[in-house]
Design a protein around this motif. Structure first.
Motif, PDB file in Angstrom:
ATOM      1  N   ARG A  22       1.010  -1.206   0.186  1.00 61.14           N
ATOM      2  CA  ARG A  22      -0.255   0.004   0.061  1.00 61.14           C
ATOM      3  C   ARG A  22       0.745   1.278   0.154  1.00 61.14           C
ATOM      4  NH1 ARG A  22      -2.963  -2.109  -2.829  1.00 61.14           N
ATOM      5  NH2 ARG A  22      -4.912  -2.956  -2.113  1.00 61.14           N
ATOM      6  N   GLN A  24       1.191   4.450   1.247  1.00 60.13           N
ATOM      7  CA  GLN A  24       0.913   5.344   2.086  1.00 60.13           C
ATOM      8  C   GLN A  24       2.269   6.503   1.845  1.00 60.13           C
ATOM      9  OE1 GLN A  24       2.606   4.931   6.071  1.00 60.13           O
ATOM     10  NE2 GLN A  24       0.994   6.393   7.083  1.00 60.13           N
ATOM     11  N   GLU A  32      -1.207   6.749  -6.278  1.00 57.91           N
ATOM     12  CA  GLU A  32      -1.756   5.909  -5.236  1.00 57.91           C
ATOM     13  C   GLU A  32      -3.121   5.379  -5.582  1.00 57.91           C
ATOM     14  OE1 GLU A  32      -2.856   6.451  -0.345  1.00 57.91           O
ATOM     15  OE2 GLU A  32      -2.462   8.069  -1.632  1.00 57.91           O
ATOM     16  N   GLU A  36      -3.901   1.334  -5.505  1.00 57.10           N
ATOM     17  CA  GLU A  36      -5.064   0.757  -4.591  1.00 57.10           C
ATOM     18  C   GLU A  36      -6.041   0.014  -5.827  1.00 57.10           C
ATOM     19  OE1 GLU A  36      -6.077   1.221  -1.506  1.00 57.10           O
ATOM     20  OE2 GLU A  36      -4.246   1.777  -1.057  1.00 57.10           O
ATOM     21  N   ASN A  37      -5.971   0.281  -6.847  1.00 56.88           N
ATOM     22  CA  ASN A  37      -6.845  -0.229  -7.910  1.00 56.88           C
ATOM     23  C   ASN A  37      -6.278  -1.279  -8.816  1.00 56.88           C
ATOM     24  OD1 ASN A  37      -9.692   1.242  -7.465  1.00 56.88           O
ATOM     25  ND2 ASN A  37      -8.311   2.843  -7.473  1.00 56.88           N
ATOM     26  N   ASN A 208      -3.524   4.343   5.751  1.00 53.71           N
ATOM     27  CA  ASN A 208      -3.801   3.638   4.671  1.00 53.71           C
ATOM     28  C   ASN A 208      -2.959   2.291   4.751  1.00 53.71           C
ATOM     29  OD1 ASN A 208      -6.024   5.038   3.469  1.00 53.71           O
ATOM     30  ND2 ASN A 208      -4.687   5.769   1.963  1.00 53.71           N
ATOM     31  N   SER A 212      -4.254  -1.288   5.824  1.00 53.14           N
ATOM     32  CA  SER A 212      -4.246  -2.473   4.899  1.00 53.14           C
ATOM     33  C   SER A 212      -3.228  -3.550   5.561  1.00 53.14           C
ATOM     34  CB  SER A 212      -3.255  -2.135   3.821  1.00 53.14           C
ATOM     35  OG  SER A 212      -3.142  -3.152   2.921  1.00 53.14           O
ATOM     36  N   ARG A 248     -11.987  -5.220  -0.606  1.00 48.54           N
ATOM     37  CA  ARG A 248     -10.652  -6.132  -0.370  1.00 48.54           C
ATOM     38  C   ARG A 248     -10.864  -7.385  -0.899  1.00 48.54           C
ATOM     39  NH1 ARG A 248      -6.572  -2.862   1.746  1.00 48.54           N
ATOM     40  NH2 ARG A 248      -7.263  -1.129   2.588  1.00 48.54           N
ATOM     41  N   ARG A 279     -10.186  -5.125  -4.770  1.00 44.82           N
ATOM     42  CA  ARG A 279      -8.924  -4.795  -4.696  1.00 44.82           C
ATOM     43  C   ARG A 279      -7.919  -5.908  -4.098  1.00 44.82           C
ATOM     44  NH1 ARG A 279      -8.084   0.364  -1.339  1.00 44.82           N
ATOM     45  NH2 ARG A 279      -9.886  -0.505   0.012  1.00 44.82           N
TER      46      ARG A 279
END
Length: 332
Positions: A22, A24, A32, A36-37, A208, A212, A248, A279
């Motif tokens: 992730r 951050q 980002e 994330e996707n 984030n 995660s 997720r 995700r």
């Protein structure tokens, strides 16, 4: 007794799959969002374009590393290490480049076995420690160092005492991060009930990377329950995770595993299909697990196609890949 494994990916934590990386510490919201996707190819392409224009750019190097880690292709990982080293040479103060070097070397160590891990141990530890020193509030950096301590034996600079000290040192500045770090120590020590209690108590706020990590660690505990032949407990945990964050993939995939293990392959396939759209699905062996479910249902054509795609992707766990190859050979 906890077993020391060759060094783990950020991984935070040893999962049945790679934990989701992730961003951050990615400062570009567009990058980002790509990560994330699961739009890893786009992120990699944009990062490489930036590096052509600005060699050694720390943020582009970090973005490239995240994209490469998400895909986990050995040749690409190996080719990225010199680019990260070049970033450090140009920008020795860039914490994100030290952090990424630790991750990439960790993947090489994990792939290469114990001897390779021991030869890289010093560089991995130094990379994560430097990242923490330069960026002490970035949770990714602390989690990398924590994972090293939990995975490496004392002779290589690891050990649970060092892991606990890192958690204690985090308490004053970042108490929620410290709670999560303590939970990871408990997982490493196989104190699963205490770890689960700590993880559910974490309040990640806008962090984030922390969110995660909590999610992935709870998912690990669900997988542990499944491996311990506790499908009802695993299902309960995965269902709670889905309620907490339905975006997720891992918990939905976990529910598929539960159904497969309890003799309901058709339901398992339904969950796997749902997980594909969420995700973090890129790091999960969904094709492999769905193929096994189709084999139970007697549909060898669908199973063969999925196994072929899984092997061709080249990023599954070696044990699963070998099993897939053996099954393909038998299917003809």
């Amino acid at each position: 007794m906890r077993l020391h494994r060759p060094f783990l990916l950020i991984a935070l934590v040893a999962l049945t799959t790679t934990l989701p990386v992730r961003a951050q510490s990615l400062r570009d919201p567009a990058w980002e969002a790509l990560l994330e996707n699961d739009r890893h190819a786009e992120l990699e392409n944009q990062a490489r374009q930036r590096l052509k224009a600005e060699p050694g750019d720390p943020q582009a190097t970090l973005a490239l590393g995240f994209a490469v880690l998400a895909e986990a292709r050995p040749a690409t990982v190996d080719a990225t290490v010199p680019l990260v080293e070049a970033c450090i040479a140009r920008h020795p103060e860039a914490a994100e480049c030290h952090y990424m070097l630790g991750n990439l070397l960790g993947v090489q160590a994990l792939r290469g076995g114990m001897l390779k891990g021991m030869s890289l141990a010093g560089r991995i530890r130094e990379s994560f420690q430097k990242a923490v020193d330069l960026g002490p509030d970035v949770f990714n950096h602390r989690i990398g160092l924590m994972q090293f301590y939990l995975a490496a034996p004392g002779i290589a600079g690891g050990g649970v005492d060092k892991a606990r000290e890192l958690a204690r040192a985090t308490e004053a500045r970042q108490p929620e991060q410290a709670r999560c770090l303590r939970a990871l120590v408990e997982i490493g020590e196989e104190h699963y009930a205490e770890a689960e209690k700590l993880l559910w108590a974490v309040q990640p706020g806008n962090d984030n990377a922390l969110r995660s990590t909590v999610y992935a660690s709870l998912a690990q505990l669900g997988a542990q329950k499944l491996n311990a032949k506790q499908p009802a407990q695993a299902q309960s945990l995965f269902e709670r995770l889905v309620q907490a964050d339905p975006s997720r993939a891992f918990a939905v995939y976990g529910l598929g595993r539960v159904k497969a293990e309890t003799g309901a392959p058709q339901e398992a396939i339904r969950y796997y299909a749902q997980a594909r759209a969420l995700r973090g699905q890129a790091g999960l062996p969904i094709d492999y697990r769905e193929a096994l479910a189709w084999l139970l249902l007697g549909d060898t054509a669908k199973a063969r196609a999925l196994l072929q795609r899984f092997v061709a992707a080249g990023r599954g766990h070696p044990k699963n890949v070998e099993d897939a190859k053996e099954r393909l050979a038998k299917l003809g």
